[in-house]
Design a protein around this motif. Structure first.
Motif, PDB file in Angstrom:
ATOM      1  N   VAL B  20     -11.418 -50.448  14.412  1.00  0.00           N
ATOM      2  CA  VAL B  20     -12.345 -51.335  13.736  1.00  0.00           C
ATOM      3  C   VAL B  20     -12.368 -52.730  14.362  1.00  0.00           C
ATOM      4  O   VAL B  20     -13.392 -53.382  14.436  1.00  0.00           O
ATOM      5  CB  VAL B  20     -11.967 -51.387  12.230  1.00  0.00           C
ATOM      6  CG1 VAL B  20     -12.458 -52.634  11.591  1.00  0.00           C
ATOM      7  CG2 VAL B  20     -12.520 -50.153  11.535  1.00  0.00           C
ATOM      8  N   GLN B 205     -16.741 -62.507  13.214  1.00  0.00           N
ATOM      9  CA  GLN B 205     -17.906 -61.720  12.839  1.00  0.00           C
ATOM     10  C   GLN B 205     -17.489 -60.315  12.383  1.00  0.00           C
ATOM     11  O   GLN B 205     -17.992 -59.791  11.386  1.00  0.00           O
ATOM     12  CB  GLN B 205     -18.885 -61.652  14.024  1.00  0.00           C
ATOM     13  CG  GLN B 205     -20.138 -60.835  13.775  1.00  0.00           C
ATOM     14  CD  GLN B 205     -20.946 -61.342  12.581  1.00  0.00           C
ATOM     15  OE1 GLN B 205     -20.781 -62.473  12.137  1.00  0.00           O
ATOM     16  NE2 GLN B 205     -21.799 -60.476  12.041  1.00  0.00           N
ATOM     17  N   VAL B 206     -16.543 -59.727  13.106  1.00  0.00           N
ATOM     18  CA  VAL B 206     -16.047 -58.393  12.731  1.00  0.00           C
ATOM     19  C   VAL B 206     -15.444 -58.446  11.327  1.00  0.00           C
ATOM     20  O   VAL B 206     -15.719 -57.590  10.480  1.00  0.00           O
ATOM     21  CB  VAL B 206     -14.981 -57.915  13.752  1.00  0.00           C
ATOM     22  CG1 VAL B 206     -14.296 -56.651  13.267  1.00  0.00           C
ATOM     23  CG2 VAL B 206     -15.617 -57.697  15.108  1.00  0.00           C
ATOM     24  N   ARG B 208     -16.072 -60.550   8.976  1.00  0.00           N
ATOM     25  CA  ARG B 208     -17.116 -60.769   7.983  1.00  0.00           C
ATOM     26  C   ARG B 208     -17.813 -59.436   7.646  1.00  0.00           C
ATOM     27  O   ARG B 208     -18.032 -59.118   6.486  1.00  0.00           O
ATOM     28  CB  ARG B 208     -18.129 -61.786   8.538  1.00  0.00           C
ATOM     29  CG  ARG B 208     -19.242 -62.016   7.600  1.00  0.00           C
ATOM     30  CD  ARG B 208     -20.116 -63.196   7.873  1.00  0.00           C
ATOM     31  NE  ARG B 208     -21.337 -63.020   7.095  1.00  0.00           N
ATOM     32  CZ  ARG B 208     -21.378 -63.117   5.789  1.00  0.00           C
ATOM     33  NH1 ARG B 208     -20.301 -63.422   5.101  1.00  0.00           N
ATOM     34  NH2 ARG B 208     -22.508 -62.917   5.133  1.00  0.00           N
ATOM     35  N   VAL B 209     -18.140 -58.681   8.689  1.00  0.00           N
ATOM     36  CA  VAL B 209     -18.800 -57.393   8.457  1.00  0.00           C
ATOM     37  C   VAL B 209     -17.899 -56.484   7.621  1.00  0.00           C
ATOM     38  O   VAL B 209     -18.344 -55.839   6.667  1.00  0.00           O
ATOM     39  CB  VAL B 209     -19.170 -56.708   9.794  1.00  0.00           C
ATOM     40  CG1 VAL B 209     -19.650 -55.281   9.563  1.00  0.00           C
ATOM     41  CG2 VAL B 209     -20.235 -57.512  10.522  1.00  0.00           C
ATOM     42  N   LEU B 210     -16.612 -56.461   7.965  1.00  0.00           N
ATOM     43  CA  LEU B 210     -15.684 -55.602   7.223  1.00  0.00           C
ATOM     44  C   LEU B 210     -15.643 -55.993   5.752  1.00  0.00           C
ATOM     45  O   LEU B 210     -15.630 -55.137   4.862  1.00  0.00           O
ATOM     46  CB  LEU B 210     -14.284 -55.672   7.838  1.00  0.00           C
ATOM     47  CG  LEU B 210     -14.162 -55.037   9.225  1.00  0.00           C
ATOM     48  CD1 LEU B 210     -12.770 -55.264   9.792  1.00  0.00           C
ATOM     49  CD2 LEU B 210     -14.455 -53.542   9.150  1.00  0.00           C
ATOM     50  N   ARG B 211     -15.630 -57.302   5.480  1.00  0.00           N
ATOM     51  CA  ARG B 211     -15.623 -57.760   4.087  1.00  0.00           C
ATOM     52  C   ARG B 211     -16.916 -57.318   3.409  1.00  0.00           C
ATOM     53  O   ARG B 211     -16.910 -56.873   2.262  1.00  0.00           O
ATOM     54  CB  ARG B 211     -15.550 -59.287   4.023  1.00  0.00           C
ATOM     55  CG  ARG B 211     -14.177 -59.892   3.978  1.00  0.00           C
ATOM     56  CD  ARG B 211     -13.309 -59.404   2.865  1.00  0.00           C
ATOM     57  NE  ARG B 211     -13.619 -59.935   1.547  1.00  0.00           N
ATOM     58  CZ  ARG B 211     -12.972 -59.574   0.430  1.00  0.00           C
ATOM     59  NH1 ARG B 211     -11.999 -58.690   0.484  1.00  0.00           N
ATOM     60  NH2 ARG B 211     -13.305 -60.080  -0.731  1.00  0.00           N
ATOM     61  N   LEU B 212     -18.048 -57.436   4.139  1.00  0.00           N
ATOM     62  CA  LEU B 212     -19.348 -57.109   3.535  1.00  0.00           C
ATOM     63  C   LEU B 212     -19.459 -55.635   3.175  1.00  0.00           C
ATOM     64  O   LEU B 212     -20.146 -55.289   2.229  1.00  0.00           O
ATOM     65  CB  LEU B 212     -20.489 -57.499   4.487  1.00  0.00           C
ATOM     66  CG  LEU B 212     -20.817 -58.994   4.534  1.00  0.00           C
ATOM     67  CD1 LEU B 212     -21.914 -59.249   5.558  1.00  0.00           C
ATOM     68  CD2 LEU B 212     -21.247 -59.497   3.162  1.00  0.00           C
ATOM     69  N   VAL B 213     -18.806 -54.766   3.948  1.00  0.00           N
ATOM     70  CA  VAL B 213     -18.922 -53.346   3.606  1.00  0.00           C
ATOM     71  C   VAL B 213     -17.796 -52.909   2.671  1.00  0.00           C
ATOM     72  O   VAL B 213     -17.613 -51.720   2.446  1.00  0.00           O
ATOM     73  CB  VAL B 213     -18.967 -52.425   4.852  1.00  0.00           C
ATOM     74  CG1 VAL B 213     -20.167 -52.751   5.706  1.00  0.00           C
ATOM     75  CG2 VAL B 213     -17.687 -52.506   5.645  1.00  0.00           C
ATOM     76  N   GLY B 214     -17.070 -53.887   2.114  1.00  0.00           N
ATOM     77  CA  GLY B 214     -16.126 -53.541   1.052  1.00  0.00           C
ATOM     78  C   GLY B 214     -14.687 -53.346   1.483  1.00  0.00           C
ATOM     79  O   GLY B 214     -13.924 -52.689   0.783  1.00  0.00           O
ATOM     80  N   ALA B 215     -14.298 -53.926   2.634  1.00  0.00           N
ATOM     81  CA  ALA B 215     -12.897 -53.807   3.039  1.00  0.00           C
ATOM     82  C   ALA B 215     -12.058 -54.806   2.259  1.00  0.00           C
ATOM     83  O   ALA B 215     -12.472 -55.947   2.062  1.00  0.00           O
ATOM     84  CB  ALA B 215     -12.749 -54.080   4.535  1.00  0.00           C
TER      85      ALA B 215
END
Lengths: 225, 300
Positions: B20, B205-206, B208-215
């Motif tokens: 990831v 950025q990675v 942020r994306v991970l947080r946005l998809v619920g990590a």
């Protein structure tokens, strides 16, 4: 499902949204429209806990967002599928892995979801691009991949921020059809768009309510659309 | 976010979670290298501490248990004074053994300074008596007075005068060695924190994306913690092995420098350096975990 009660949001000094109250009912279909910079994205971010209101109260699935811990916010995002304006992919992972990312990060066994994943990719018409990297996709393909990622966790509500922002009309209609299908399956849909034609074509297929942000307020747009 | 779960997660690994976060190139090498260099230095600091510790103990024990009586007397009286002194010493409580050094032993003692051909008989060299204490020790002031009365040419040297500063210098060196190990540990923590912060910033950025998809935070932190802990351990293991090899290859300071003891590990002390990679892992784990959670808190 998501309730906003007298919500305001200000950036630094200026107030962007003020006194907004809205309840998203299960199975409803909402469009959110308004000029650029009116606060559409901000409104959506308030709905999925990416921003906290500066005044008022936002509650999701019966819980006040302000009282949620960081792990609760993570769990909220697994129940709300979001198609982000700029898609937000991880460019070093394939389309397939990006679509499966919500499963991966929530620790769900992706091996068992392989069938679901390929069904989902063929539903959005991306089976052939499964192993491509996101930068290799066209605008429309990216949006459809983002939609696939938004629905992979079978969320109850799907929020799309300008999903047809930079794709052609035909592709926009195709994406709209997918969202309408999801709504017929009982999902709650919220789409932010400034494309009035899109709203008109949707109205022919579903009963959609149109909300407009004007002068920091949220208004229910009339039947003129 | 259980720490235990994190430790298990780091140990077990998760191929998907590792993918990831995109792989990094040269920063990984820098972490490996620094951690290796720090471990190498730590091995030497450890060797120094153990060797000086040994030195302090040796000097403390051996020198404390022996004393010397030196008898300088006019040629005719020497033997009589030696006998008199021996009598005093043999009847003093707390002394286990007394022995007059032979001419050969005296010559061996003087050889390093005057060469092998010294005609010791022809020189007015004082006679030496070696005194070995028993467990309780003796009263050196009392002994000194009695010796002056019986053998005016006898001088008791119980070594304390020059032993004390040596022992305290050795203990001070050991403290410095331990302090160096602490500093090396702290520097490793600082280095890992900086490297982790750089990696976290480069992957903002990675994340942020991970947080946005619920990590959850733990998931994201673990991807970084695992990476940095493994790098630190690998580097430290290599550095430790290199350090131990360098110490093993040091020329041994045998009898000539015998009282100095070699700067190395002896016996089971060879196991001590193996602690260094473990400490490096613990330091890297905490440093990365702290850095990751701190930077995640700035993100919704």
């Amino acid at each position: 499902m998501i309730e906003l009660d007298d919500v305001s949001y200000s950036y630094g000094g200026g107030e962007l949204l003020s006194g907004i109250s809205l309840t998203l009912q299960p199975g409803s279909f909402h469009f959110l429209t308004g000029p650029s910079g009116a606060g559409k994205t901000t409104f959506l971010k308030l709905c999925y806990g990416d921003l906290l209101p500066t005044a008022g109260r936002v509650s999701a699935f019966g819980q006040d967002v302000r009282d949620m811990g960081r792990d609760d916010i993570a769990r909220l995002r697994r129940r709300v599928g979001v198609v982000h304006q700029d898609c937000e992919f991880l460019d070093h992972l394939s389309v397939e892995e990006n679509v499966a990312l919500p499963l991966t990060v929530s620790g769900r066994d992706t091996i068992n979801e392989v069938a679901n994943l390929s069904d989902l990719l063929s539903w959005v018409g991306l089976s052939a691009q499964a192993r491509s990297l996101p930068p290799e996709l066209s605008g429309g393909e990216r949006q459809r991949a983002a939609l696939a990622r938004a629905v992979i966790m079978a969320p109850e509500i799907i929020i799309a921020d300008e999903p047809t922002g930079n794709i052609d009309w035909e592709m926009s209609l195709r994406l709209l059809t997918l969202l309408v299908e999801l709504n017929r399956m009982g999902k709650t849909i919220v789409i932010a768009t400034h494309d009035l034609n899109l709203i008109r074509s949707a109205k022919a297929q579903v009963q959609a309510r149109v909300l407009r942000i004007r002068d920091r307020q949220l208004q229910l747009a009339g039947a003129d659309l | 976010m259980s720490v235990l779960g994190d430790i298990v997660g780091v140990a077990r690994g998760d191929h998907q979670a590792d993918r990831v976060v995109p792989p990094t190139g040269h920063t990984a090498w820098l972490t490996l290298f620094t951690s290796g260099a720090m471990a190498f230095l730590a091995v030497f600091a450890l060797a120094l501490s153990l060797a000086t510790g040994r030195l302090a103990t040796n000097w403390g024990n051996e020198l404390a248990r022996t004393a010397t009586v030196r008898i300088s007397a006019p040629a005719g009286q020497e033997d009589a004074q030696v006998r008199a002194a021996m009598q005093v010493l043999e009847t003093t409580p707390g002394i286990a053994e007394v022995r007059v050094l032979t001419d050969e032993e005296q010559r061996a003692l003087l050889e390093p300074w005057f060469g092998p051909d010294l005609p010791i008989e022809a020189l007015p060299v004082p006679r030496m008596i070696e005194v070995i204490e028993d467990g309780d020790g003796y009263d050196s002031e009392g002994l000194r007075l009695r010796l002056t009365a019986e053998a005016p040419g006898a001088v008791l040297d119980d070594h304390t005068r020059w032993r004390r500063p040596l022992v305290s210098a050795a203990s001070r060196l050991r403290t410095l060695g331990l302090l160096s190990i602490l500093l090396i540990g702290a520097a490793t923590a600082a280095m890992i924190t900086l490297a982790a912060n750089a990696a976290l910033a480069a992957n903002a950025q990675v994340i942020r994306v991970l947080r946005l998809v619920g990590a959850r935070d733990v998931y994201i932190a673990r991807a970084f913690v695992r990476r940095f802990t493994l790098r630190a351990v690998t580097g430290a293991a290599a550095g430790t092995v290199a350090g131990m090899a360098a110490i093993a290859l040091l020329p041994s300071a045998s009898t000539e420098g015998g009282f100095l003891t070699g700067l190395g590990f002896q016996g089971w002390h060879w196991l001590w350096p193996l602690v260094i990679p473990v400490l490096a892992a613990i330091v890297a784990f905490w440093a990365t975990r702290t850095a990751a959670f701190r930077s995640l808190r700035e993100l919704m």
